[in-house]
Motif scaffolding. Structure first.
Motif, PDB file in Angstrom:
ATOM      1  N   GLN A 187     -20.371  70.451  -8.481  1.00 39.14           N
ATOM      2  CA  GLN A 187     -21.658  70.411  -7.787  1.00 39.14           C
ATOM      3  C   GLN A 187     -21.505  70.669  -6.284  1.00 39.14           C
ATOM      4  O   GLN A 187     -22.336  71.355  -5.672  1.00 39.14           O
ATOM      5  CB  GLN A 187     -22.339  69.054  -8.027  1.00 39.14           C
ATOM      6  N   LYS A 188     -20.453  70.133  -5.672  1.00 38.12           N
ATOM      7  CA  LYS A 188     -20.230  70.348  -4.242  1.00 38.12           C
ATOM      8  C   LYS A 188     -19.956  71.820  -3.946  1.00 38.12           C
ATOM      9  O   LYS A 188     -20.430  72.368  -2.938  1.00 38.12           O
ATOM     10  CB  LYS A 188     -19.064  69.483  -3.742  1.00 38.12           C
ATOM     11  N   LEU A 189     -19.203  72.477  -4.817  1.00 32.31           N
ATOM     12  CA  LEU A 189     -18.920  73.896  -4.626  1.00 32.31           C
ATOM     13  C   LEU A 189     -20.182  74.731  -4.813  1.00 32.31           C
ATOM     14  O   LEU A 189     -20.436  75.668  -4.050  1.00 32.31           O
ATOM     15  CB  LEU A 189     -17.823  74.346  -5.597  1.00 32.31           C
ATOM     16  N   ARG A 190     -20.967  74.386  -5.844  1.00 37.05           N
ATOM     17  CA  ARG A 190     -22.231  75.108  -6.059  1.00 37.05           C
ATOM     18  C   ARG A 190     -23.126  74.976  -4.828  1.00 37.05           C
ATOM     19  O   ARG A 190     -23.704  75.964  -4.352  1.00 37.05           O
ATOM     20  CB  ARG A 190     -22.952  74.560  -7.301  1.00 37.05           C
ATOM     21  N   GLN A 191     -23.228  73.777  -4.303  1.00 35.10           N
ATOM     22  CA  GLN A 191     -24.081  73.530  -3.137  1.00 35.10           C
ATOM     23  C   GLN A 191     -23.588  74.336  -1.929  1.00 35.10           C
ATOM     24  O   GLN A 191     -24.390  74.888  -1.165  1.00 35.10           O
ATOM     25  CB  GLN A 191     -24.093  72.041  -2.812  1.00 35.10           C
ATOM     26  N   ALA A 192     -22.253  74.411  -1.737  1.00 36.26           N
ATOM     27  CA  ALA A 192     -21.698  75.160  -0.604  1.00 36.26           C
ATOM     28  C   ALA A 192     -22.050  76.642  -0.698  1.00 36.26           C
ATOM     29  O   ALA A 192     -22.368  77.282   0.310  1.00 36.26           O
ATOM     30  CB  ALA A 192     -20.187  74.985  -0.557  1.00 36.26           C
ATOM     31  N   VAL A 193     -22.024  77.183  -1.924  1.00 32.58           N
ATOM     32  CA  VAL A 193     -22.366  78.597  -2.116  1.00 32.58           C
ATOM     33  C   VAL A 193     -23.863  78.807  -1.889  1.00 32.58           C
ATOM     34  O   VAL A 193     -24.284  79.734  -1.171  1.00 32.58           O
ATOM     35  CB  VAL A 193     -21.946  79.069  -3.520  1.00 32.58           C
ATOM     36  N   GLU A 194     -24.677  77.960  -2.493  1.00 28.02           N
ATOM     37  CA  GLU A 194     -26.124  78.138  -2.412  1.00 28.02           C
ATOM     38  C   GLU A 194     -26.663  77.869  -1.008  1.00 28.02           C
ATOM     39  O   GLU A 194     -27.744  78.354  -0.650  1.00 28.02           O
ATOM     40  CB  GLU A 194     -26.812  77.237  -3.435  1.00 28.02           C
ATOM     41  N   ASN A 195     -25.927  77.126  -0.185  1.00 28.14           N
ATOM     42  CA  ASN A 195     -26.328  76.869   1.195  1.00 28.14           C
ATOM     43  C   ASN A 195     -25.798  77.921   2.175  1.00 28.14           C
ATOM     44  O   ASN A 195     -26.125  77.895   3.364  1.00 28.14           O
ATOM     45  CB  ASN A 195     -25.847  75.487   1.650  1.00 28.14           C
ATOM     46  N   ALA A 196     -24.958  78.830   1.679  1.00 28.80           N
ATOM     47  CA  ALA A 196     -24.365  79.842   2.559  1.00 28.80           C
ATOM     48  C   ALA A 196     -25.432  80.802   3.079  1.00 28.80           C
ATOM     49  O   ALA A 196     -26.350  81.177   2.341  1.00 28.80           O
ATOM     50  CB  ALA A 196     -23.283  80.609   1.807  1.00 28.80           C
ATOM     51  N   PRO A 197     -25.327  81.234   4.340  1.00 32.83           N
ATOM     52  CA  PRO A 197     -26.335  82.137   4.918  1.00 32.83           C
ATOM     53  C   PRO A 197     -26.548  83.419   4.123  1.00 32.83           C
ATOM     54  O   PRO A 197     -27.667  83.924   4.049  1.00 32.83           O
ATOM     55  CB  PRO A 197     -25.758  82.439   6.314  1.00 32.83           C
ATOM     56  N   SER A 198     -25.470  83.955   3.524  1.00 31.61           N
ATOM     57  CA  SER A 198     -25.605  85.231   2.825  1.00 31.61           C
ATOM     58  C   SER A 198     -25.900  85.072   1.332  1.00 31.61           C
ATOM     59  O   SER A 198     -25.901  86.056   0.594  1.00 31.61           O
ATOM     60  CB  SER A 198     -24.334  86.069   3.000  1.00 31.61           C
ATOM     61  N   TYR A 199     -26.157  83.820   0.885  1.00 29.87           N
ATOM     62  CA  TYR A 199     -26.406  83.609  -0.551  1.00 29.87           C
ATOM     63  C   TYR A 199     -27.634  84.363  -1.060  1.00 29.87           C
ATOM     64  O   TYR A 199     -27.541  85.034  -2.097  1.00 29.87           O
ATOM     65  CB  TYR A 199     -26.544  82.110  -0.836  1.00 29.87           C
ATOM     66  N   PRO A 200     -28.768  84.312  -0.368  1.00 36.09           N
ATOM     67  CA  PRO A 200     -29.924  85.043  -0.897  1.00 36.09           C
ATOM     68  C   PRO A 200     -29.633  86.550  -0.936  1.00 36.09           C
ATOM     69  O   PRO A 200     -29.311  87.166   0.062  1.00 36.09           O
ATOM     70  CB  PRO A 200     -31.042  84.735   0.116  1.00 36.09           C
ATOM     71  N   GLY A 201     -29.715  87.110  -2.124  1.00 42.10           N
ATOM     72  CA  GLY A 201     -29.528  88.545  -2.265  1.00 42.10           C
ATOM     73  C   GLY A 201     -28.099  89.011  -2.411  1.00 42.10           C
ATOM     74  O   GLY A 201     -27.844  90.211  -2.552  1.00 42.10           O
ATOM     75  N   CYS A 202     -27.091  88.088  -2.389  1.00 47.11           N
ATOM     76  CA  CYS A 202     -25.698  88.538  -2.493  1.00 47.11           C
ATOM     77  C   CYS A 202     -25.300  88.880  -3.920  1.00 47.11           C
ATOM     78  O   CYS A 202     -24.304  89.564  -4.153  1.00 47.11           O
ATOM     79  CB  CYS A 202     -24.741  87.491  -1.919  1.00 47.11           C
TER      80      CYS A 202
END
Length: 455
Positions: free
Chosen positions: A382-397
């Motif tokens: 869950q912590k890793l998922r959250q880190a990815v989904e909170n990343a600036p470039s996550y939308p549209g990557c």
């Protein structure tokens, strides 16, 4: 070594931890005539035959939850994983016990030059490269330490003209006062904060690898890493640095896909058999450490022949045009990111494991850039998922994230989702202690799972 063995005759000694590194030590102490107590958190049942074998050697066992209680022995040998400031150990020292370790005694008795490597990432490969270069030059080399081979029991066989090449962890260095002739710091990034009290203590432990050096000794450090570079002015002896970003005054740098040492080209990136720019750094560190003892052509020979260390971007097999790699050593964000940068395409990555209380923010951003499918399992999913989904470039990557209960389910899912030309890599980002004893066990389990995938 003989003097140390004589000094232990008739003394009471306690060995804390009955692991791989301490079992040869226990045998050595028994042969020296010491009265040995072996202490371990495991029960007699968990130790199995080991308990019986130790008692047959005359060893007294102190097992279970109270294994560190009432330590009154004259000499206490600490395992690296046991903090030296535990109340029971502080009490023992206050009562006159000497607290030491297998590695600390080895540094006292070793008759040959010691070249030692520490760092958050890359230390095993760098240590191995130094040893391989020295061996290729015809030197007799003893390789060990945190890399898995205890050396104290072998010190009696070493000669003055030999070389000891050792990997040292922050836990081994916490109480180290003696320093090697050549000390290498590959880099320093947040790690093991589940055990260390904070970054200050972690960095301080790493610095112990060189603070005890003399003027004729050498420190090698990474100029591209701020914490490592900051150590250079503190060195009592000579300093060599290495950098991928700039030319250095004394040491190695990388320019036009070539590693230069003191202005002379030694090897090119094309010569290096193992992938990744982080391995260019490992070669620069190894060259700086070994340059006084080897020729450039020897480093070139090793670069062309050395296929890598197990669990470090290790090629496992190809199935239906999909290549599977084992990077189980990637137990920190920095090391996992280096693995992502080792390939020229987006990857299918299996990640997750034990929580070492390290932030995953930087990894989340890099995963968005370099991963097409992230398959998570273990305590940190869950912590890793959250880190990815909170990343600036996550939308549209375009990254896809899946969670599976076990490593085996993750491997099977990767197999089902992968298409010809894909690369699948086990790159945990975290330690393995939530499901496996160590990263080696996890890596071998992964390789066995991959080997069973149907053609």
């Amino acid at each position: 070594m003989e003097e140390f063995l004589r000094s232990m005759n008739g003394k009471e000694a306690a060995v804390l931890g009955i692991g791989v590194s301490n079992r040869p030590l226990i045998g050595l102490l028994c042969k020296a005539g010491a009265c040995v107590t072996a202490c371990d958190k495991k029960t007699r049942e968990q130790l199995g035959d080991t308990a019986r074998q130790l008692e047959e050697m005359g060893v007294r066992l102190q097992l279970g939850e109270g294994y560190l209680e009432n330590l009154t022995q004259e000499v206490i040998f600490r395992s690296p994983g046991i903090r030296p400031d535990l109340p029971s150990l502080e009490q023992a020292k206050a009562q006159g016990s000497r607290l030491t370790s297998e590695m600390e005694v080895f540094f006292e008795v070793c008759p040959c030059p010691i070249l030692a490597v520490t760092g958050s990432d890359g230390k095993t490969t760098t240590t191995t490269l130094i040893a391989e270069m020295l061996k290729a030059e015809g030197k007799r080399v003893w390789l060990g330490g945190n890399i898995g081979q205890p050396l104290l029991s072998m010190a009696g066989e070493m000669k003055a003209e030999d070389f000891a090449v050792v990997e040292l962890s922050s836990f081994q260095l916490m109480t180290m006062s003696k320093a090697p002739h050549v000390a290498v710091v590959t880099n320093v990034t947040p790690n093991h904060l589940d055990v260390h009290k904070g970054m200050e203590e972690y960095v301080s432990a790493k610095e112990n690898i060189f603070l005890g050096q003399g003027k004729g000794d050498l420190l090698v450090c990474n100029l591209d890493n701020d914490l490592s570079a900051a150590m250079a002015p503190k060195a009592p002896g000579k300093v060599r640095t290495f950098s991928r970003r700039e030319k250095v005054e004394s040491g190695a740098w990388f320019e036009n896909d070539t590693i230069y040492y003191n202005g002379t080209p030694w090897i090119t990136r094309e010569d290096i058999r193992i992938p990744g720019l982080h391995n260019v750094e490992n070669y620069m560190a190894a060259i700086c450490a070994a340059a006084d003892y080897i020729r450039p052509e020897t480093a070139l020979q090793v670069a062309r022949e050395f296929a890598g260390v197990e669990h470090r971007i290790e090629f496992v097999r190809e199935v239906h045009g999909v290549k599977y790699y084992n990077d189980a050593i990637a137990t920190s964000p920095a090391r996992a990111i280096a693995g992502l940068h080792s390939f020229d395409q987006k990857l299918i990555v299996i990640a997750g494991g034990y929580d070492k209380k390290i932030p995953f923010d930087a990894y989340g951003e890099e995963a968005c850039r370099h991963v097409k499918l992230l398959i998570l399992n273990g305590a940190t999913a869950q912590k890793l998922r959250q880190a990815v989904e909170n990343a600036p470039s996550y939308p549209g990557c375009g990254i896809k994230i899946a969670e599976k209960a076990t490593l085996e389910e993750a491997v099977q899912f990767a197999y089902e989702q992968a298409q010809e030309g894909d690369i699948v890599t086990l790159s945990p980002v975290c330690a393995s202690f939530d499901a496996y004893p160590n990263f080696m066990t996890k890596g071998r389990a992964y390789k066995e799972m991959v080997s069973r995938l149907s053609e």
